[in-house]
Design a protein around this motif. Sequence first.
Motif, PDB file in Angstrom:
ATOM      1  N   VAL A 191       6.621 -12.842  -2.252  1.00 29.78           N
ATOM      2  CA  VAL A 191       6.899 -11.504  -1.792  1.00 29.78           C
ATOM      3  C   VAL A 191       7.691 -11.018  -3.034  1.00 29.78           C
ATOM      4  O   VAL A 191       7.358  -9.696  -3.568  1.00 29.78           O
ATOM      5  CB  VAL A 191       7.537 -11.239  -0.561  1.00 29.78           C
ATOM      6  CG1 VAL A 191       8.031 -10.047  -0.267  1.00 29.78           C
ATOM      7  CG2 VAL A 191       6.741 -11.620   0.582  1.00 29.78           C
ATOM      8  N   GLU A 209       6.039 -11.506  -6.624  1.00 29.30           N
ATOM      9  CA  GLU A 209       4.746 -10.987  -6.830  1.00 29.30           C
ATOM     10  C   GLU A 209       4.278  -9.799  -6.276  1.00 29.30           C
ATOM     11  O   GLU A 209       3.921  -8.852  -6.731  1.00 29.30           O
ATOM     12  CB  GLU A 209       3.981 -12.242  -6.620  1.00 29.30           C
ATOM     13  CG  GLU A 209       2.713 -12.347  -7.306  1.00 29.30           C
ATOM     14  CD  GLU A 209       1.764 -13.437  -7.180  1.00 29.30           C
ATOM     15  OE1 GLU A 209       0.507 -13.538  -7.828  1.00 29.30           O
ATOM     16  OE2 GLU A 209       2.393 -14.543  -6.500  1.00 29.30           O
ATOM     17  N   GLY A 210       4.454  -9.901  -4.812  1.00 30.64           N
ATOM     18  CA  GLY A 210       3.858  -8.934  -4.012  1.00 30.64           C
ATOM     19  C   GLY A 210       4.690  -7.475  -4.221  1.00 30.64           C
ATOM     20  O   GLY A 210       4.089  -6.118  -4.571  1.00 30.64           O
ATOM     21  N   ALA A 236       4.358  -6.135  -7.916  1.00 30.83           N
ATOM     22  CA  ALA A 236       2.957  -5.474  -8.023  1.00 30.83           C
ATOM     23  C   ALA A 236       2.486  -4.364  -7.444  1.00 30.83           C
ATOM     24  O   ALA A 236       1.928  -3.306  -7.946  1.00 30.83           O
ATOM     25  CB  ALA A 236       1.749  -6.658  -7.811  1.00 30.83           C
ATOM     26  N   TYR A 237       2.848  -4.065  -6.148  1.00 34.29           N
ATOM     27  CA  TYR A 237       2.679  -3.049  -5.093  1.00 34.29           C
ATOM     28  C   TYR A 237       3.446  -2.292  -4.430  1.00 34.29           C
ATOM     29  O   TYR A 237       3.233  -1.122  -3.953  1.00 34.29           O
ATOM     30  CB  TYR A 237       1.618  -3.690  -4.059  1.00 34.29           C
ATOM     31  CG  TYR A 237       0.528  -4.653  -4.686  1.00 34.29           C
ATOM     32  CD1 TYR A 237      -0.777  -4.036  -5.169  1.00 34.29           C
ATOM     33  CD2 TYR A 237       0.405  -5.961  -4.626  1.00 34.29           C
ATOM     34  CE1 TYR A 237      -1.788  -4.753  -5.720  1.00 34.29           C
ATOM     35  CE2 TYR A 237      -0.651  -6.801  -4.904  1.00 34.29           C
ATOM     36  CZ  TYR A 237      -1.634  -6.072  -5.710  1.00 34.29           C
ATOM     37  OH  TYR A 237      -2.772  -6.821  -5.997  1.00 34.29           O
ATOM     38  N   VAL A 259       2.643  -1.597   0.110  1.00 34.66           N
ATOM     39  CA  VAL A 259       1.599  -2.522   0.466  1.00 34.66           C
ATOM     40  C   VAL A 259       1.452  -2.719   1.869  1.00 34.66           C
ATOM     41  O   VAL A 259       0.431  -3.644   2.520  1.00 34.66           O
ATOM     42  CB  VAL A 259       2.149  -4.128  -0.266  1.00 34.66           C
ATOM     43  CG1 VAL A 259       3.255  -4.781   0.506  1.00 34.66           C
ATOM     44  CG2 VAL A 259       0.991  -5.122  -0.378  1.00 34.66           C
ATOM     45  N   GLU A 305      -1.975  -0.985  -2.889  1.00 37.12           N
ATOM     46  CA  GLU A 305      -2.951  -1.392  -3.890  1.00 37.12           C
ATOM     47  C   GLU A 305      -3.781  -0.369  -4.564  1.00 37.12           C
ATOM     48  O   GLU A 305      -3.628  -0.341  -5.797  1.00 37.12           O
ATOM     49  CB  GLU A 305      -4.037  -2.208  -3.271  1.00 37.12           C
ATOM     50  CG  GLU A 305      -3.866  -3.453  -2.527  1.00 37.12           C
ATOM     51  CD  GLU A 305      -3.081  -3.210  -1.060  1.00 37.12           C
ATOM     52  OE1 GLU A 305      -2.643  -2.177  -0.621  1.00 37.12           O
ATOM     53  OE2 GLU A 305      -3.156  -4.307  -0.338  1.00 37.12           O
ATOM     54  N   GLU A 336      -3.011   0.809  -8.615  1.00 36.49           N
ATOM     55  CA  GLU A 336      -3.975   0.994  -9.637  1.00 36.49           C
ATOM     56  C   GLU A 336      -3.944   2.590 -10.229  1.00 36.49           C
ATOM     57  O   GLU A 336      -4.311   2.768 -11.497  1.00 36.49           O
ATOM     58  CB  GLU A 336      -5.317   0.967  -8.910  1.00 36.49           C
ATOM     59  CG  GLU A 336      -6.642   0.861  -9.743  1.00 36.49           C
ATOM     60  CD  GLU A 336      -6.721  -0.593 -10.623  1.00 36.49           C
ATOM     61  OE1 GLU A 336      -6.087  -1.218 -10.195  1.00 36.49           O
ATOM     62  OE2 GLU A 336      -7.397  -0.268 -11.567  1.00 36.49           O
TER      63      GLU A 336
END
Lengths: 523, 208
Positions: free
Chosen positions: A238, A241-242, A245-246, A250, A280, A284
């Motif tokens: 979490v 990484e999570g 990234a988001y 998320v 997500e 992007e």
Amino acid sequence: MDKILRIDMSGAGGPQVNEVPIGEYAGLGGRALTSAIVSKEVPATCHALGSENKLVIAPGLLSGTTAAMSGRISIGCKSPLTGGIKEANSGGQPSQVLARLGYAAIVLEGKPPTDDLYKVFINKDGVQISIDNSLKMLPNYDLIDKMKSEYGDKKIACISIGPAGEMKMCSASIACTDMELRPARHAGRGGVGAVMGAKGVKVIVLDDTGMAMRSPKDPEKFKAANKIFVEGLTSHPVTGEGLPAYGTNVLTNILSEVGGYPTYNFKQGSFDGASKISGETQAETETARGGLATHGCHRGCVIRCSGVYNDKDGHFLTKQPEYETVWAHGGNCGIDDLDTIAMLDFLDDNYGVDTIEMGNAIAVAMEDPRAVQGIGVTYATSPMGADHTAGYAVAQNVLKVGGDVDALKPEGQVEISRNLQIATAAIDSTGMCLFIAFAILDQPETFQAMLDIIGAYSGTEFTADGVTELGKKVLTMERDFNARAGFTKAHDRLPGYFKTEAFPPHNVTFGVTDEELDKVFDW
Amino acid sequence: METTEIREQLQKAVTLSLDLAEKQIADLFLLLQKGFFVSACVGCTIHDFFIEQLGLSPEYIQSRIQGIFLDGKPADDLEIAIIRDGARLTLSGTMPGLVGIALRRGPLAVFRHSITHREAGDYGYSGEGFVQLKLLNLLMKDMGPELLRKGIYIQSTDLAEYLGNLPTGFWQECKSVSLDGAQVAPEMFQKGRWIPASEMAKFSVAPG
């Protein structure tokens, strides 16, 4: 951080500055310090926008050191929104800068006799307070641009209010500038910006040029513990990484999937447009437009759950909107367009209003605690009001606060909520970001490293029991203030319709009884 | 949509395959968050579905799949929860927030006991069927490439919209496109030009 800066705004000849030793508040920081001062010095029945209320701005115990994640600042007062005690928490640079200037807190007191607007500048040489009515009704971004032109943009950090704070609106936030000197981080909950507005202070500019990093009592132990702590955060899925990234958004896809996503003013718990506004998709979009999907809100942050959201032409629009902003302005208002949500986030930050209050003022609702009922227990009973961060720092299975809980029995919700509120109050006092919770929940060595950082900083042995005692102390002060302000157990309740109106798609109601809610603070 | 209706649509699906550079697969990951269908042997536990049909290891399941939702409900016991024909299975690799932690398997499961998946009844129909999968966040890049290679079924309108929004550069790099077995120009999928002939599409990639 052995002194407190008290600024009495009520003097006929202008604000009076008093720099006093920390005294009886020694050893406290962040939320523990704001709640201690408010609880002791503010009459609980006073008017939140009157002269007797105080606005306390306190960096965490570890702020200004090299401890990772320690850049959170607490801003406390009697809330004009809830009528109870409030601590609103923010990231950004001011916590680290204020701590390095040596202040455990700034306390704004009294009420100015005129409607002049004040600017406060603090550096190593002292405090300057001046009237600057040219700042009246300036939005936060314009205000900070002006501060940059006056004070330079290299070392300053700013704490400010927008027009909403000047107008003393109950949803007004206090902005804290981030690493890029954008007023994008906010102490949003509880209307703290209105109290700053009532004190007549538009902006506090901090400059720590010439000041050193704060040193721990045991540098070697501190450094070693910090290394283990950082490794724990970066290796966890979490926090490592999570979230990088988001970001927190998320959660949009997840909550929509389980039927707990605020949608159409809480008529339903799943949103058809969730994938269009998910973390997500947001990440992007940010990357494709030359923004950033990974970005820290203050120096020393290793999770970096924020980001930079550019418009379609690649120009900065706002910081990455957080989960709460996205559901409040998105699903709850039936909006599935990220650009619209991002623009609303910018407008909220610029005018200085809390994104959750603003989104819900449009949609009239809040994150629903019928699907995840344990959160409802926290919303009902927290002395902070229904604040989603009030029971966040999950360390229950590490701390074993109050003994083990049978996870299969619904009654356990009360006990876990109690433990979460205790842990949260303690972590809010350290200056550490609550998102460390994920790593300390799953990794006992990371939790121990956090204890060691605090212990090495203060030169004492800090244990899990110490965390518990600190948290209980903070909550006791806060509950005591609220009791004196007139709050009773009748206020520790969710609206009646939560018990009677089923919430689709699972069609559940809130099932925790009043008797169980009354046990949350039995310790 | 009813299971029988979806099954009929899957049988009539158009087939679309893209021959891509390996790095281009990442541009398709967001397609997986809204939901897609895969052929499966249903009437089994989630655990068996993961191991035997998706080819996941127990270590991977334990360490990477933090959130498992069966028909919209958090599933805690993978060896009991059964995947029936037409089930919806959503998988998440990260679960932040207090609410995220509560939705994971663990001590805070009690916080959402009223929406937890509880298995009742037998395994139901056992045999060939389909499952709706949603892959979220970290699991898109973990599990997405293999599933896209094998082929997924997806609502044609969703696929057409997604492909139509991909940048021109994506289609310029695309080596070839096969629609129902015939080679077609990649440009026909840009900016909403493709109008699917059926409700469902079987979509796959073949990285060269």
